[in-house]
Structures are given as structure tokens and as C-alpha cells.
Write an enzyme that holds these catalytic residues in place. Structure first.
Site, PDB file in Angstrom:
ATOM      1  N   GLU A 190     -51.528  52.809  26.767  1.00 10.22           N
ATOM      2  CA  GLU A 190     -51.587  51.345  26.839  1.00 10.22           C
ATOM      3  C   GLU A 190     -51.103  50.856  28.199  1.00 10.22           C
ATOM      4  OE1 GLU A 190     -49.691  47.305  24.837  1.00 10.22           O
ATOM      5  OE2 GLU A 190     -49.215  49.260  23.964  1.00 10.22           O
TER       6      GLU A 190
ATOM      7  N   SER B 272     -48.307  51.620  12.763  1.00 12.47           N
ATOM      8  CA  SER B 272     -49.493  52.470  12.623  1.00 12.47           C
ATOM      9  C   SER B 272     -49.416  53.378  11.396  1.00 12.47           C
ATOM     10  CB  SER B 272     -49.682  53.322  13.883  1.00 12.47           C
ATOM     11  OG  SER B 272     -48.513  54.073  14.159  1.00 12.47           O
TER      12      SER B 272
END
Length: 410
Positions: A178, A375
Site C-alpha cells: 500500500e 481482513s
């Protein structure tokens, strides 16, 4: 909030229903108190917010839908869709292959990818350089881009700041996919530098104030700054943005620190010119999960269990918060809970699993805190919950207690 089509095996009969119950009672998410499930000899306090966030749900929906709609095509992911081993292993089992490791190391050579293949972009996004590579192969990747909108929000904010002449300070892990993606986008409009934590921020602050020679910048921030970065020039006007995987409170602390540095150097009258307020780049899910964890920790407990992938940064930060207040066990699934006496859990400092014995105290009533990263599927959390509950033979049944709570509204 949009409803996603998530495979049913990621949902659960208890955890998902409890989350829906809390959302129905508190749609504006103002009540952060944990959900209390009292079974007699054992009591669970389950965090108000945890599990699949918007961006993760979006990525999972697109991934499984792509597989279903393209049975005759090869489907690839640039890297792990999210940092959860169960989700990634299931996608691999269903035929998706990863082109790279999360570190960026190539697994499948680009030469083996053709324009007839499908390549999915993970929730973390990707670099502009990789996007150009996909275009050069002839792939129409836009349809299969699962980049989280909150990741893109940081890119857009960085671009806007860059156009105004600010240098971007990215709070993130510079090797994380990211952060690599954000850096790739931010350097298009502005010089950029990555800081991992407040300690690194203070090094940069001392360079700004002239307390450390500017030449030291290249030593301290090697591989973490844009090409041609001149600390004497490019640290005169700054703005801080964060990555969704980082601690929201730490980002705010870093931003407040840099604000104080610019105030000290340039004075109150010139502060707005030299420092941009960028608090609006905080990811709502990261913030909600961390705030819910902090509220959960206000309640006395014997230990906490955090469930998720060991390489998940947002989960690791939840573990860090819990460890400050209570004995904490970080597990990837119920399989790590070996028995009533033994638990195999991940030590984030040693970066390996360790075995702890006699982790459940022998007392009349045991209180367990339970949460996960953004997640982790509800089904995995439920597996951990049910296994821990099973170690208390005289406890009330799960279904009885849950139905009693749900009947108040449903």
C-alpha cells in the site's frame, strides 16, 4: 452502507448476526461498548467493530465474481488480495495465481502474462509503474481493480497537496504494497518521504529545525524519499497522510508533532502556509476498529484474543493496543488453540509463533476479550469463539445466550 455479495463460508451464524444486531441498534456507530456474552463460568466481550471492512468486502466480491464469470480464463492477482491466509489460500485453491509476493518479489514473470488473461489489482492498490506494465501487455485492468476507495482517497489528497506545493510525508511501512502504491502516486505531484513512526518523525523534525545536519537525511531515510529530494528546500512546506494499515492515533501524533515543528520554525502567522491539515485521510475502518478496541480494553479481563493474518499490519496494531493493557494472544485461526492448556500464538516482536501453557486462569469466572483485524472473516472469529467456549463444560449454550440478546430487537 453498500451490501456486498460475500461467500457464505466467510460469514457466521453468531458473529455476523451479532454485528448486524449492533449496526441495527446503532447505525451511526456512536456506541463503542463491546458486546457482552455471559455464559456463567466464562464471559466474552466482543469488540464493537472488527472484521471485514468496506475495502476488503469490495475486493473479495470482485475476486469471486471474476472467477465465476470467467471459468475459461486464467485469473491472476498482482499480490495477496488482503493479508489473511485463509482468504488467499481459498483463492489459490480456486485457481487464482499470485504474480508477486507482498514484498514485490516476482513469482510469475511478466512474459508469461498475456492480453487474454485477467489480472486483479489487490485492495492495497498498486504503483503507476505496474499499471503501465499491465497496459503494455494489453490488459483492461480497470474492470478488475479492487483498490480500496479509502486508499485512493489518500492518493487524491496527496495529489491535491502536491499541486499546492506541499511535500508529502507518508506515515507507513515503506516496503508495504500500500505504501509503495501511495508513494508512486504522490511523487507524480510532489516530493515525498516515508516515516514509520514517531521516532522517525522526530529525526525528520530535527533536520527541519537544523538540529541535525541536512546531509543526514539521506542516511536516515535511504530508499524512503523521492528522487532529487533536497531537505533544505522540500521540507519548508509539508503535509502528513497516513496509510490505512497504520495506527490512527500514531498518525495524529505524528501530524501534531510536525505542526509543532513548523510552528516553532515559522511562527503562528505563517503556520498554515508551511503545514497542511490532513486529518481527513484517516481510514474510517482503521479508526473505528482501533477506537472499539480501546473501549473494549476499558473493561477488566483475564486475557484478549486477536484473530487475523500474521502479516496484517492493521491486525498487528490491534495486538499492540491490547498488549498495553492485558495479556494478549494473536492467533490466525482456531487451530492455534491446541487445547484448554496450550495455545500457539504469534509474537509480533520475535516475529514467530510461540507456545504458551496454562493460558486460561483457574478461577470461578473467566473474562475474555475478542476481536480481529479488518481482513479476518467472521467465520474464523466464530471458530475461535466456539473453541474457547467449549473449554467450559458448565457454560450456558452459545445459541441460548445469543438468541436471548437478539430477541430484544429481532
Amino acid at each position: 452502507m453498500r451490501k456486498f455479495n460475500i461467500p457464505v463460508f466467510y460469514k457466521s451464524s453468531v458473529i455476523t448476526r451479532l454485528k448486524d444486531f449492533r449496526n441495527l441498534l446503532d447505525p451511526r456507530k456512536q456506541d463503542l461498548t463491546p458486546t457482552k456474552l455471559d455464559f456463567g463460568p466464562v464471559e466474552f466481550l466482543i469488540a464493537r467493530h472488527f472484521g471485514f471492512c468496506y475495502g476488503v468486502q469490495n475486493a473479495i466480491e470482485i475476486s469471486y465474481q471474476t472467477l465465476e464469470e470467467n471459468p475459461d480464463k486464467r485469473v491472476f492477482l498482482l499480490s495477496e488480495i488482503i493479508h489473511n491466509p485463509i482468504v488467499n489460500e481459498d483463492l489459490l485453491f480456486r485457481g487464482i495465481n499470485f504474480i508477486m509476493k507482498p514484498s514485490g518479489e516476482q513469482i510469475i514473470p511478466w512474459e508469461e502474462i498475456t492480453k487474454d488473461d485477467i489480472v486483479l489489482i489487490p485492495a492495497f492498490g498498486t504503483t503507476l509503474e505496474i499499471e503501465e506494465k499491465l497496459k503494455s501487455i494489453g490488459l483492461q485492468f480497470e474492470k478488475y481493480d479492487t483498490t480500496c476507495p479509502f486508499v485512493e482517497k489518500v492518493w487524491n489528497r496527496s495529489a491535491a497537496l502536491g499541486e499546492k506545493g506541499y511535500t508529502i510525508i507518508i506515515h507507513g511501512k515503506y516496503k508495504h504494497e500500500e505504501t509503495r502504491a501511495t508513494f508512486s502516486h504522490s511523487v507524480q505531484k510532489s516530493h515525498s518521504v516515508i516515516v514509520l513512526n514517531l521516532d522517525e518523525a522526530k529525526l525528520l523534525g530535527k533536520i527541519i529545525l537544523g538540529e541535525i545536519p541536512s546531509e543526514k537525511f539521506y542516511e536516515y531515510f535511504k530508499e524512503k524519499h523521492s528522487e532529487g529530494f533536497d531537505p533544505k528546500i522540500h521540507l519548508e512546506r509539508i503535509g502528513v497522510v497516513n496509510q490505512t494499515t497504520m495506527l490512527a492515533s500514531e498518525t495524529q501524533e505524528i501530524a501534531d508533532y510536525f505542526k509543532s515543528v513548523m510552528l516553532k520554525k515559522y511562527g503562528e502567522d505563517n503556520l498554515k502556509y508551511h503545514f497542511a491539515d490532513t486529518s481527513d485521510t484517516l481510514c474510517y475502518a482503521t479508526y473505528d476498529n482501533q477506537e472499539a478496541t480501546l473501549e473494549m480494553l476499558n473493561h477488566p479481563a483475564d486475557f484478549a484474543v486477536v484473530v487475523g493474518g500474521y502479516n496484517s499490519s492493521n491486525t498487528t496494531h490491534i495486538v499492540e493496543l491490547c498488549q498495553e493493557k492485558v495479556k494478549t494472544f494473536f492467533v490466525s485461526s482456531e487451530d492455534k488453540i491446541l487445547s484448554q492448556d496450550k495455545i500457539l500464538h504469534y509474537n509480533i516482536k520475535l516475529k514467530k509463533e510461540i507456545l504458551t501453557q496454562n493460558y486460561i486462569p483457574q478461577k470461578e469466572k473467566v473474562t475474555i476479550l475478542l476481536t480481529s483485524g479488518a481482513s479476518c472473516p467472521d467465520s474464523v472469529i466464530e471458530g475461535v469463539f466456539r473453541k474457547l467456549h467449549s473449554f467450559f463444560p458448565s457454560a450456558l449454550s452459545i445459541d441460548y445466550e445469543v438468541e436471548k440478546i437478539l430477541s430484544k430487537t429481532f
